[in-house]
Design an enzyme around this catalytic site. Structure first.
Site, PDB file in Angstrom:
ATOM      1  N   SER A 244     -11.454  23.432 -43.710  1.00  8.41           N
ATOM      2  CA  SER A 244     -10.938  24.783 -43.508  1.00  8.41           C
ATOM      3  C   SER A 244     -11.561  25.720 -44.552  1.00  8.41           C
ATOM      4  O   SER A 244     -12.774  25.816 -44.635  1.00  8.41           O
ATOM      5  CB  SER A 244      -9.409  24.780 -43.570  1.00  8.41           C
ATOM      6  OG  SER A 244      -8.893  25.975 -43.067  1.00  8.41           O
ATOM      7  N   ASP A 313      -8.548  16.869 -18.244  1.00  7.06           N
ATOM      8  CA  ASP A 313      -8.338  15.644 -19.028  1.00  7.06           C
ATOM      9  C   ASP A 313      -9.017  14.436 -18.375  1.00  7.06           C
ATOM     10  O   ASP A 313      -9.745  13.680 -19.015  1.00  7.06           O
ATOM     11  CB  ASP A 313      -6.824  15.411 -19.184  1.00  7.06           C
ATOM     12  CG  ASP A 313      -6.505  14.122 -19.919  1.00  7.06           C
ATOM     13  OD1 ASP A 313      -7.434  13.474 -20.429  1.00  7.06           O
ATOM     14  OD2 ASP A 313      -5.307  13.766 -19.994  1.00  7.06           O
ATOM     15  N   ASP A 316     -13.230  12.968 -18.032  1.00  8.91           N
ATOM     16  CA  ASP A 316     -13.990  12.041 -18.873  1.00  8.91           C
ATOM     17  C   ASP A 316     -13.698  10.591 -18.513  1.00  8.91           C
ATOM     18  O   ASP A 316     -14.132   9.668 -19.196  1.00  8.91           O
ATOM     19  CB  ASP A 316     -13.698  12.308 -20.359  1.00  8.91           C
ATOM     20  CG  ASP A 316     -12.207  12.358 -20.651  1.00  8.91           C
ATOM     21  OD1 ASP A 316     -11.454  11.547 -20.084  1.00  8.91           O
ATOM     22  OD2 ASP A 316     -11.780  13.221 -21.442  1.00  8.91           O
ATOM     23  N   ASP A 320      -5.868  10.646 -20.761  1.00 11.09           N
ATOM     24  CA  ASP A 320      -5.210  10.225 -22.003  1.00 11.09           C
ATOM     25  C   ASP A 320      -4.746  11.396 -22.854  1.00 11.09           C
ATOM     26  O   ASP A 320      -4.407  11.240 -24.023  1.00 11.09           O
ATOM     27  CB  ASP A 320      -6.175   9.349 -22.807  1.00 11.09           C
ATOM     28  CG  ASP A 320      -7.525  10.038 -23.039  1.00 11.09           C
ATOM     29  OD1 ASP A 320      -7.674  11.209 -22.623  1.00 11.09           O
ATOM     30  OD2 ASP A 320      -8.423   9.417 -23.619  1.00 11.09           O
ATOM     31  N   VAL A 322      -6.610  13.813 -23.838  1.00  8.35           N
ATOM     32  CA  VAL A 322      -7.718  14.344 -24.641  1.00  8.35           C
ATOM     33  C   VAL A 322      -8.815  14.862 -23.720  1.00  8.35           C
ATOM     34  O   VAL A 322      -9.352  14.120 -22.896  1.00  8.35           O
ATOM     35  CB  VAL A 322      -8.306  13.260 -25.570  1.00  8.35           C
ATOM     36  CG1 VAL A 322      -9.443  13.855 -26.399  1.00  8.35           C
ATOM     37  CG2 VAL A 322      -7.228  12.689 -26.472  1.00  8.35           C
ATOM     38  N   ASP A 466      -9.215  22.616 -32.200  1.00  8.75           N
ATOM     39  CA  ASP A 466      -8.773  23.417 -33.341  1.00  8.75           C
ATOM     40  C   ASP A 466      -8.254  24.770 -32.846  1.00  8.75           C
ATOM     41  O   ASP A 466      -9.030  25.556 -32.294  1.00  8.75           O
ATOM     42  CB  ASP A 466      -9.962  23.623 -34.295  1.00  8.75           C
ATOM     43  CG  ASP A 466      -9.553  24.288 -35.608  1.00  8.75           C
ATOM     44  OD1 ASP A 466      -8.477  24.914 -35.655  1.00  8.75           O
ATOM     45  OD2 ASP A 466     -10.316  24.171 -36.583  1.00  8.75           O
ATOM     46  N   HIS A 503      -6.602  21.489 -36.161  1.00 11.11           N
ATOM     47  CA  HIS A 503      -7.228  22.012 -37.377  1.00 11.11           C
ATOM     48  C   HIS A 503      -7.167  21.019 -38.543  1.00 11.11           C
ATOM     49  O   HIS A 503      -6.130  20.859 -39.171  1.00 11.11           O
ATOM     50  CB  HIS A 503      -6.578  23.331 -37.772  1.00 11.11           C
ATOM     51  CG  HIS A 503      -7.311  24.043 -38.865  1.00 11.11           C
ATOM     52  ND1 HIS A 503      -8.638  24.395 -38.753  1.00 11.11           N
ATOM     53  CD2 HIS A 503      -6.934  24.429 -40.112  1.00 11.11           C
ATOM     54  CE1 HIS A 503      -9.030  24.988 -39.864  1.00 11.11           C
ATOM     55  NE2 HIS A 503      -8.016  25.013 -40.703  1.00 11.11           N
TER      56      HIS A 503
HETATM   57 CA   LIG Z   1      -9.361  12.443 -21.235  1.00 12.27          CA
END
Ligand SMILES: [Ca+2]
Length: 580
Positions: A244, A313, A316, A320, A322, A466, A503
């Site tokens: 940061s 999501d 990919d 999950d 992410v 972030d 972050h």
């Molecule tokens: Ca994913």
């Protein structure tokens, strides 16, 4: 009144460039990570926590020095006292350093350290020589020197937010690595608990200069001197670690004082400070605080986060939580828009939809040039997501606003009554007031050739989720370095993007990783990191690991093996980064 920059409307199309990859094993069942970088503000409550520095260090690195201890030289120095001893420690009090008073120097024998004027306690510390000093006018610093098992390394740790405090957490981390470690408050004290307080800077340009670069540099030099005196020999290598504000301090060092460090870890760097404050902290706040109808209630963040995950999501290969590739993520916001007659508590009104589009698009100058990039989709939810930074628990409680409010009031305008919502970068007076700070605060000179030529190594990392500083800002910097340095760039500087990390830590993605070990290896052995394995813990239990890959590669599932293990992933250029 808040049309500072023409925000780009329309669907968010993430078409930047990147990618990652790699695989690698992480031992599942590792003990709980306790130093996951602390992400910023807690939900816009009264006392936002500042992202303190770095660090993502696995527990195994926290209590055991990572490097075998070289024998201490059992010699008397020309200076007199035995080196590395209690006497040598206490003798540092009389060391003469220009413009500097050593206030205290003594051995801390217990494994715990109680932070002065605080309830914080650090445990399991090795014995160390603690040196406390002040360099004029008000640069308070500490240097912690291991009494035994010194790694031979010197480490300086950075700050978070507006600094104003010695970073004890990171001092403890460096000490546990066996490094002689230094930290400074950057030349001022903040109001207790107010990590973004800028009131100290009112009419004090010399303190702004110290905060911008001078304090860290002088502390680096003085800490090196103390280290040399204490052990009777200089450190073999010096490294810097920060996230940061601390990440920005790392780039400031690489640019302005390239001889200070052999290796630098700069996470989620706040490097182009004036742009970050006007084009992100303030710009996002002006969007969400424009009028009562534009404000997004914190409870609605989950609606947005769920819409992003529905759209991106699974792309990919794994639903999950992410979003690995936000650069290819397109979200149709009409899906969360309020329908005719619908209760607006559970959907986004037209004005709220516009706010999301503005924040994703980022700020622009009148000529259309991007002034500061927008946030990437993904990872909006959770206590350290948009709720902390963008919405806050109520209007004017988000951390973006808290940061902007104090900075513009005291440091930019020097007017306690100034209302930052009135700031307009397209107005000449406002622009001049902001830009005059740039030479002191900004570290955006991407010509890192002096640092490269002296053998310096740089690891950049940034969380793709972030909600404070867009990862695109760091990608832009790395690309500029590459344009200047050319194909030699990965030989001394690498950028690791962390999918789903907020972050400096937090978020749905793996956020516990040891960039410090990677820079130490690079500096000590000349081995550049091909990947950095990151782990994700839920309530202390390791549930997933994934390689972070050097930009522009990204982690891609290899097609075999358990997807929760890093060894099942490879680094390669693909997805949105490949298209850039
Ligand atoms: Ca994913």
């Amino acid at each position: 009144m808040n049309s500072r920059w023409a925000a780009e409307l329309g669907e968010r199309v993430c078409a930047f460039a990147l990618v990652f990859l790699l695989g690698g094993g992480v031992a599942l069942g590792s003990p709980k990570v306790t130093t996951k970088a602390q992400a910023g503000a807690s939900g816009g409550a009264q006392q936002p926590k500042v992202p303190m520095a770095p660090v993502n260090v696995p527990p195994s690195q926290q209590t055991i020095p990572t490097v075998a201890a070289p024998p201490l030289p059992p010699v008397m120095t020309m200076m007199g006292p035995m080196t590395g001893t209690k006497e040598a420690c206490e003798g540092l009090r009389s060391l003469k350093i220009e413009d500097t008073a050593i206030e205290a120097a003594g051995v801390v024998d217990t494994p715990r350290f109680n932070v002065p004027n605080s309830t914080a306690v650090y445990r399991n510390l090795p014995r160390f020589c603690r040196v406390v000093g002040v360099t004029r006018p008000a640069i308070r610093f500490e240097v912690w020197l291991p009494m035994e098992h010194w790694s031979g390394r010197y480490e300086v740790v950075g700050n978070g937010g507006m600094a104003g405090v010695v970073n004890y957490s990171s001092l403890a981390g460096g000490l546990r690595r066996g490094n002689a470690t230094a930290s400074t408050n950057t030349g001022h004290a903040n109001l207790p608990g107010e990590g973004f307080d800028a009131s100290w800077s009112m009419d004090k340009p010399e303190l702004v200069e110290d905060f911008g670069h001078r304090a860290l540099h002088l502390t680096t030099v003085n800490g090196k001197r103390l280290t040399r005196e204490f052990y009777g020999r200089p450190a073999k290598h010096s490294i810097y670690v920060g996230c940061s504000k601390g990440g920005g301090q790392g780039l400031m060092e690489a640019e302005r004082y390239p001889n200070d460090f052999d290796g630098i870890v700069a996470g989620d760097p706040a490097y182009n400070w004036t742009h970050l404050y006007a084009g992100a902290h303030l710009y996002y706040s002006q969007a969400v605080l424009k009028d009562p109808e534009s404000y997004i209630q914190p409870a609605k963040v989950k609606i947005l986060a769920d819409a992003v995950n529905r759209a991106c999501d699974g792309k990919d290969g794994f639903a999950d939580g992410v979003v690995n590739d936000p650069f290819s993520c397109k979200v149709d916001l009409s899906q969360i828009a309020c329908k005719e007659g619908e209760d607006v508590g559970g959907c986004f009104t037209p004005k709220q939809i516009e706010v999301v589009k503005k924040i994703w698009a980022g700020s622009k100058e009148e000529n259309g040039k991007q002034f500061f990039p927008g946030l990437l989709p993904g990872g909006e939810g959770g206590a350290n997501g948009w709720q902390a930074w963008v919405t806050g628990s109520a209007p004017y409680h988000g951390t973006h606003w808290r940061a902007a409010d104090s900075f513009f009031r005291y440091m930019v305008m020097g007017d306690e009554s100034y209302d930052a919502l009135d700031f307009d970068y397209n107005r000449e007076h406002d622009r001049k007031m902001l830009d005059r700070l740039a030479p002191m605060l900004n570290a955006d000179d991407a010509d890192l050739r002096p640092f490269m030529k002296r053998g310096g190594k740089l690891i950049l990392y940034h969380g793709l989720s972030d909600p404070d500083i867009s990862a695109v800002n760091t990608i832009n910097f790395y690309q500029r370095v590459t344009e200047i340095v050319g194909p030699q760039t990965p030989g001394f500087a690498r950028l690791f993007l962390a999918p789903g990390m907020q972050h400096c830590g937090g978020g749905p993605g793996p956020d516990a990783f040891d960039a410090v070990a990677a820079i130490q290896r690079w500096v000590d052995e000349g081995t550049a990191p091909e990947k950095i394995v990151a782990s994700h813990y839920t309530e202390g239990v390791l549930d997933r690991s994934r390689p972070l890959c050097p930009y522009p590669q990204m982690a891609v599932y290899s097609g075999k093996g358990n997807a929760v293990e890093a060894s099942s992933w490879v680094c390669k250029v693909s997805g949105g980064l490949a298209k850039k």
